[in-house]
Design an enzyme around this catalytic site. Structure first.
Site, PDB file in Angstrom:
ATOM      1  N   PRO A   9       2.459  26.352 -29.853  1.00 13.92           N
ATOM      2  CG  PRO A   9       3.460  28.271 -30.675  1.00 13.92           C
ATOM      3  CD  PRO A   9       2.737  27.040 -31.112  1.00 13.92           C
ATOM      4  CG  ASN A  10       3.731  29.814 -25.270  1.00  9.72           C
ATOM      5  OD1 ASN A  10       4.636  29.497 -24.512  1.00  9.72           O
ATOM      6  ND2 ASN A  10       3.885  30.692 -26.247  1.00  9.72           N
ATOM      7  NE  ARG A  17       1.793  32.823 -15.167  1.00  4.83           N
ATOM      8  CZ  ARG A  17       3.018  33.328 -15.249  1.00  4.83           C
ATOM      9  NH1 ARG A  17       4.066  32.544 -15.303  1.00  4.83           N
ATOM     10  NH2 ARG A  17       3.207  34.639 -15.265  1.00  4.83           N
ATOM     11  CE1 TYR A  22      -5.690  31.936 -25.396  1.00  4.39           C
ATOM     12  CE2 TYR A  22      -4.036  32.485 -23.740  1.00  4.39           C
ATOM     13  CZ  TYR A  22      -4.541  32.619 -25.011  1.00  4.39           C
ATOM     14  OH  TYR A  22      -3.906  33.424 -25.922  1.00  4.39           O
ATOM     15  CG  ASN A  73      -5.036  26.467 -30.841  1.00  8.49           C
ATOM     16  OD1 ASN A  73      -4.487  27.353 -31.498  1.00  8.49           O
ATOM     17  ND2 ASN A  73      -5.643  26.706 -29.684  1.00  8.49           N
ATOM     18  CB  ALA A  76       1.861  32.536 -31.298  1.00 14.33           C
ATOM     19  CG  HIS A  79      -1.672  35.118 -35.137  1.00 15.19           C
ATOM     20  ND1 HIS A  79      -3.006  35.082 -35.485  1.00 15.19           N
ATOM     21  CD2 HIS A  79      -1.633  34.723 -33.830  1.00 15.19           C
ATOM     22  CE1 HIS A  79      -3.722  34.694 -34.437  1.00 15.19           C
ATOM     23  NE2 HIS A  79      -2.902  34.464 -33.419  1.00 15.19           N
ATOM     24  CG  ASP A  86       3.486  26.648 -47.787  1.00 17.38           C
ATOM     25  OD1 ASP A  86       2.423  27.190 -48.150  1.00 17.38           O
ATOM     26  OD2 ASP A  86       4.607  27.154 -48.001  1.00 17.38           O
ATOM     27  CD  GLU A  97      -6.165  28.268 -37.721  1.00 19.12           C
ATOM     28  OE1 GLU A  97      -5.522  27.862 -38.704  1.00 19.12           O
ATOM     29  OE2 GLU A  97      -6.183  29.466 -37.366  1.00 19.12           O
ATOM     30  CG  HIS A  99      -7.734  30.289 -33.002  1.00 19.32           C
ATOM     31  ND1 HIS A  99      -6.377  30.242 -32.770  1.00 19.32           N
ATOM     32  CD2 HIS A  99      -7.901  30.273 -34.339  1.00 19.32           C
ATOM     33  CE1 HIS A  99      -5.751  30.215 -33.928  1.00 19.32           C
ATOM     34  NE2 HIS A  99      -6.646  30.227 -34.905  1.00 19.32           N
ATOM     35  CB  ILE A 100      -8.941  28.559 -26.453  1.00 21.46           C
ATOM     36  CG1 ILE A 100      -8.364  27.144 -26.637  1.00 21.46           C
ATOM     37  CG2 ILE A 100      -9.670  28.675 -25.109  1.00 21.46           C
ATOM     38  CD1 ILE A 100      -7.208  26.817 -25.711  1.00 21.46           C
ATOM     39  CB  SER A 101      -9.171  33.607 -27.114  1.00 24.07           C
ATOM     40  OG  SER A 101      -8.131  33.652 -28.087  1.00 24.07           O
ATOM     41  NE  ARG A 106      -6.656  37.345 -27.117  1.00 17.71           N
ATOM     42  CZ  ARG A 106      -5.734  36.458 -26.773  1.00 17.71           C
ATOM     43  NH1 ARG A 106      -5.799  35.221 -27.239  1.00 17.71           N
ATOM     44  NH2 ARG A 106      -4.748  36.805 -25.979  1.00 17.71           N
ATOM     45  NE  ARG A 110      -3.295  37.762 -28.944  1.00 17.46           N
ATOM     46  CZ  ARG A 110      -2.226  37.068 -28.527  1.00 17.46           C
ATOM     47  NH1 ARG A 110      -1.925  35.919 -29.069  1.00 17.46           N
ATOM     48  NH2 ARG A 110      -1.462  37.531 -27.565  1.00 17.46           N
TER      49      ARG A 110
HETATM   50  O1  CA2 Z   1      -7.114  31.404 -28.678  1.00 21.21           O
HETATM   51  C1  CA2 Z   1      -6.294  30.562 -29.035  1.00 21.21           C
HETATM   52  O2  CA2 Z   1      -6.486  29.345 -28.972  1.00 21.21           O
HETATM   53  C2  CA2 Z   1      -4.909  31.012 -29.515  1.00 21.21           C
HETATM   54  O3  CA2 Z   1      -4.536  30.151 -30.584  1.00 21.21           O
HETATM   55  C3  CA2 Z   1      -3.977  30.846 -28.344  1.00 21.21           C
HETATM   56  C4  CA2 Z   1      -2.574  31.329 -28.637  1.00 21.21           C
HETATM   57  C5  CA2 Z   1      -2.585  32.752 -29.190  1.00 21.21           C
HETATM   58  O4  CA2 Z   1      -1.278  33.126 -29.566  1.00 21.21           O
HETATM   59  C6  CA2 Z   1      -3.510  32.866 -30.397  1.00 21.21           C
HETATM   60  O5  CA2 Z   1      -3.500  34.209 -30.808  1.00 21.21           O
HETATM   61  C7  CA2 Z   1      -4.910  32.438 -30.033  1.00 21.21           C
HETATM   62  C8  CA2 Z   1      -1.741  31.356 -27.347  1.00 21.21           C
HETATM   63  C9  CA2 Z   1      -1.672  30.043 -26.667  1.00 21.21           C
HETATM   64  C10 CA2 Z   1      -0.935  30.269 -25.414  1.00 21.21           C
HETATM   65  O6  CA2 Z   1      -1.658  29.720 -24.352  1.00 21.21           O
HETATM   66  C11 CA2 Z   1      -1.326  30.086 -23.093  1.00 21.21           C
HETATM   67  C12 CA2 Z   1      -2.022  29.474 -22.102  1.00 21.21           C
HETATM   68  C13 CA2 Z   1      -1.754  29.802 -20.797  1.00 21.21           C
HETATM   69  C14 CA2 Z   1      -0.792  30.731 -20.510  1.00 21.21           C
HETATM   70  C15 CA2 Z   1      -0.086  31.340 -21.510  1.00 21.21           C
HETATM   71  C16 CA2 Z   1      -0.356  31.007 -22.812  1.00 21.21           C
END
Ligand code: CA2
Length: 159
Positions: A9-10, A17, A22, A73, A76, A79, A86, A97, A99-101, A106, A110
């Site tokens: 998601p997102n 954004r 990211y 990836n 969210a 978590h 599963d 898996e 994660h960009i960040s 964080r 997370r």
């Molecule tokens: O660091 C990552 O890749 C995450 O999986 C990114 C998720 C976050 O919930 C994880 O804790 C770490 C969030 C992805 C949302 O990406 C956005 C990108 C631009 C603007 C808003 C959200």
């Protein structure tokens, strides 16, 4: 070799954004770069992004018999989602898996990934380059599995 790339998601908001977290690349650009790298190694990628947990579970289940590995990836859902964990365990395919960040740098919520326990390995904190790192790892793991299966077949033929 075929690899499914599954984005949670997102992540469709990448580059639009929260660039300070990211980075500036859009998901489309990340996928384009990854596709080029994969092509150079003779690997086919199938991309999927969803904001819905159930759709991600469905996509993981569809991977069975269709692809050799999963680059995911879960965003969210990492978590929160026992269902995605599963599904990954159920298909029993090699998976990385990403994660960009760096989730360990964080917020507390997370710093625990439920889904990671079902992955072969995790890459976190290297920006979009993490997808390339994950892809390289998957190519190596899948090649090793394929080589060992072939060796087993040859042994059986000899016996
Ligand atoms: O660091 C990552 O890749 C995450 O999986 C990114 C998720 C976050 O919930 C994880 O804790 C770490 C969030 C992805 C949302 O990406 C956005 C990108 C631009 C603007 C808003 C959200």
């Amino acid at each position: 070799m075929k690899i499914a790339v599954i984005q949670g998601p997102n992540l469709n908001m990448l580059g639009i954004r929260e660039q300070h977290i990211y980075g500036p690349m859009t998901l489309e650009q990340v996928h384009e770069q990854l596709k080029n790298a994969a092509q150079q190694n003779g690997v086919e990628l199938e991309f999927f992004q969803s904001n819905l947990e159930g759709e991600i579970v469905d996509r993981i289940q569809e991977c069975l018999g269709e692809v050799d590995g999963i680059l995911i990836n879960p965003a969210a859902f990492s978590h929160t989602s026992i269902a995605i964990r599963d599904a990954l365990s159920a298909v029993s395919l090699p998976s990385v898996e990403v994660h960009i960040s760096n989730i360990y740098k964080r917020e507390d919520f997370r710093q625990k990934s439920i889904t990671a326990g079902a992955a072969t390995g995790v890459v976190t904190g290297f920006g979009p380059f993490g997808y390339h790192m994950g892809l390289i790892a998957l190519m190596q793991i899948v090649s090793e599995i394929q080589a060992s299966l072939q060796a087993q077949e040859e042994q059986q033929e000899e016996a």
